[in-house]
Design a protein around this motif. Structure first.
Motif, PDB file in Angstrom:
ATOM      1  N   UNK A  80       0.025   0.146 -10.749  1.00 25.59           N
ATOM      2  CA  UNK A  80      -0.384   0.500  -9.382  1.00 25.59           C
ATOM      3  C   UNK A  80      -1.239   1.762  -9.380  1.00 25.59           C
ATOM      4  N   UNK A  81      -0.907   2.697 -10.248  1.00 24.38           N
ATOM      5  CA  UNK A  81      -1.705   3.925 -10.298  1.00 24.38           C
ATOM      6  C   UNK A  81      -3.090   3.635 -10.856  1.00 24.38           C
ATOM      7  N   UNK A  82      -3.131   2.836 -11.902  1.00 21.14           N
ATOM      8  CA  UNK A  82      -4.430   2.540 -12.537  1.00 21.14           C
ATOM      9  C   UNK A  82      -5.292   1.652 -11.622  1.00 21.14           C
ATOM     10  N   UNK A  83      -4.685   0.657 -10.980  1.00 23.17           N
ATOM     11  CA  UNK A  83      -5.430  -0.281 -10.139  1.00 23.17           C
ATOM     12  C   UNK A  83      -4.723  -0.372  -8.794  1.00 23.17           C
ATOM     13  N   UNK A  84      -4.973   0.582  -7.914  1.00 20.17           N
ATOM     14  CA  UNK A  84      -4.241   0.599  -6.646  1.00 20.17           C
ATOM     15  C   UNK A  84      -4.629  -0.530  -5.708  1.00 20.17           C
ATOM     16  N   UNK A  85      -5.794  -1.164  -5.874  1.00 23.26           N
ATOM     17  CA  UNK A  85      -6.226  -2.240  -4.983  1.00 23.26           C
ATOM     18  C   UNK A  85      -5.805  -3.619  -5.455  1.00 23.26           C
ATOM     19  N   UNK A  86      -5.024  -3.648  -6.460  1.00 27.25           N
ATOM     20  CA  UNK A  86      -4.555  -4.937  -7.000  1.00 27.25           C
ATOM     21  C   UNK A  86      -3.535  -5.519  -6.037  1.00 27.25           C
ATOM     22  N   UNK A  87      -3.937  -6.683  -5.407  1.00 28.05           N
ATOM     23  CA  UNK A  87      -3.080  -7.304  -4.424  1.00 28.05           C
ATOM     24  C   UNK A  87      -1.998  -8.179  -5.039  1.00 28.05           C
ATOM     25  N   UNK A  88      -2.137  -8.422  -6.313  1.00 32.48           N
ATOM     26  CA  UNK A  88      -1.123  -9.293  -6.957  1.00 32.48           C
ATOM     27  C   UNK A  88       0.220  -8.581  -7.119  1.00 32.48           C
ATOM     28  N   UNK A  89       0.160  -7.255  -7.035  1.00 36.68           N
ATOM     29  CA  UNK A  89       1.401  -6.477  -7.224  1.00 36.68           C
ATOM     30  C   UNK A  89       1.760  -5.849  -5.899  1.00 36.68           C
ATOM     31  N   UNK A  90       2.936  -6.192  -5.439  1.00 39.63           N
ATOM     32  CA  UNK A  90       3.390  -5.669  -4.167  1.00 39.63           C
ATOM     33  C   UNK A  90       3.704  -4.193  -4.296  1.00 39.63           C
ATOM     34  N   UNK A  91       3.572  -3.492  -3.124  1.00 36.54           N
ATOM     35  CA  UNK A  91       3.901  -2.064  -3.151  1.00 36.54           C
ATOM     36  C   UNK A  91       5.395  -1.866  -3.402  1.00 36.54           C
TER      37      UNK A  91
ATOM     38  N   UNK B 246       1.077   5.212  -0.601  1.00 34.44           N
ATOM     39  CA  UNK B 246      -0.087   4.319  -0.634  1.00 34.44           C
ATOM     40  C   UNK B 246      -1.290   5.008  -1.271  1.00 34.44           C
ATOM     41  N   UNK B 247      -2.330   4.269  -1.588  1.00 35.04           N
ATOM     42  CA  UNK B 247      -3.537   4.876  -2.198  1.00 35.04           C
ATOM     43  C   UNK B 247      -4.166   5.918  -1.279  1.00 35.04           C
ATOM     44  N   UNK B 248      -4.916   6.805  -1.880  1.00 35.56           N
ATOM     45  CA  UNK B 248      -5.512   7.931  -1.153  1.00 35.56           C
ATOM     46  C   UNK B 248      -6.481   7.474  -0.063  1.00 35.56           C
ATOM     47  N   UNK B 249      -7.248   6.359  -0.274  1.00 40.72           N
ATOM     48  CA  UNK B 249      -8.230   5.884   0.689  1.00 40.72           C
ATOM     49  C   UNK B 249      -7.554   5.428   1.969  1.00 40.72           C
ATOM     50  N   UNK B 250      -6.476   4.726   1.832  1.00 40.81           N
ATOM     51  CA  UNK B 250      -5.756   4.250   3.011  1.00 40.81           C
ATOM     52  C   UNK B 250      -5.245   5.420   3.817  1.00 40.81           C
ATOM     53  N   UNK B 251      -4.742   6.437   3.150  1.00 39.64           N
ATOM     54  CA  UNK B 251      -4.245   7.608   3.856  1.00 39.64           C
ATOM     55  C   UNK B 251      -5.388   8.280   4.634  1.00 39.64           C
TER      56      UNK B 251
END
Length: 266
Positions: free
Chosen positions: A236-247, A253-258
């Motif tokens: 999740x840290x390396x690829x925060x936009x990966x939708x295959x892995x649930x939070x 959450x990732x910095x962009x969403x915040x």
């Protein structure tokens, strides 16, 4: 008979009767030397034998009374009285030997013993006694009888020592066997204790082994869970936009969403 020995009235009476019999025996043997008829001599010897039997009974009674009063007498007095008893026994035995010599002289081979309870082996024959009587005086005969009785007493003492030694050996053997039996009992008890301890130790080792195996399985399972969680966090840290892995709950959450949230609120 007057005596300087300290005696109670009963002992003194018995002592006097014994010495009265001794005087009667001495006078009887003196009269026997003057009797020429063999039948009268035999009758006189029978009367003397009766006196000897009575004297023997009195000596035993004296000994019994002496033992009963031992606690009341001092050691020195008891020793003196015991010596007096032995002296009377020897004197009686000397008269017995003298009577036997007269019997052998008359051709009577019957032997009667009036000692303290033991006989003398290897008795001389009638002919030997006749020759002895013809060559010895009365005093010499008495001394010979006394010597023979001393030899008998010594033989009895030796027999007593052998019996005592046998008893001591038997006692020591019994004590040794008892000690060995007790030792074997203790060894058996120790072996039982060791066997019980081994069983308990074996059960304890098995129980510890089961607990260790269970703990290892639990720790391995926890280790796998932790590794999985850490792997997911890293992805999740390396690829925060990966939708295959649930939070993961609790993970920010990732910095962009915040940032978008921040702009909307403003």
């Amino acid at each position: 008979m007057a005596s300087n020995l300290p005696m109670n009235p009963q002992l003194e009476q018995i002592h006097g009767e014994i010495h009265d019999h001794f005087r009667a025996l001495a006078n009887g043997f003196q009269r026997l030397d003057k009797i020429k008829d063999s039948s009268r001599q035999s009758k006189q010897l029978e009367e003397l034998a009766d006196k000897m039997r009575e004297c023997k009974r009195l000596v035993k009674e004296f000994d019994r009374e002496l033992k009963d009063g031992e606690a009341r007498n001092t050691t020195e007095v008891h020793k003196q009285l015991n010596d007096e008893k032995q002296s009377m026994i020897k004197e009686l035995n000397s008269y017995v030997a003298l009577r036997k010599t007269y019997l052998n002289t008359l051709g009577n081979k019957k032997v009667e013993l009036f000692d303290t309870g033991a006989g003398v082996s290897s008795e001389p024959t009638a002919e030997e006694n006749i020759q002895m009587a013809s060559s010895m005086s009365n005093q010499e005969l008495i001394n010979a009888g006394t010597n023979r009785m001393d030899e008998t007493d010594q033989a009895i003492e030796r027999s007593k020592q052998v019996v005592q030694q046998t008893i001591e050996v038997g006692t020591q053997t019994a004590s040794t066997l008892k000690g060995q039996t007790d030792q074997m009992g203790r060894v058996v008890n120790d072996l039982d204790t060791i066997q019980f301890s081994i069983k308990k130790a074996s059960q304890l080792v098995k129980e510890i082994g089961r607990q260790v195996a269970t703990d290892k399985c639990i720790m391995m399972f926890l280790f796998l869970i932790v590794c999985g969680v850490i792997g997911i966090i890293i992805v999740k840290i390396v690829n925060p936009n990966n939708k295959d892995i649930r939070n993961i709950p609790g993970l920010a959450p990732p910095a962009q969403s915040r940032r978008l949230l921040y702009l909307r609120n403003t």
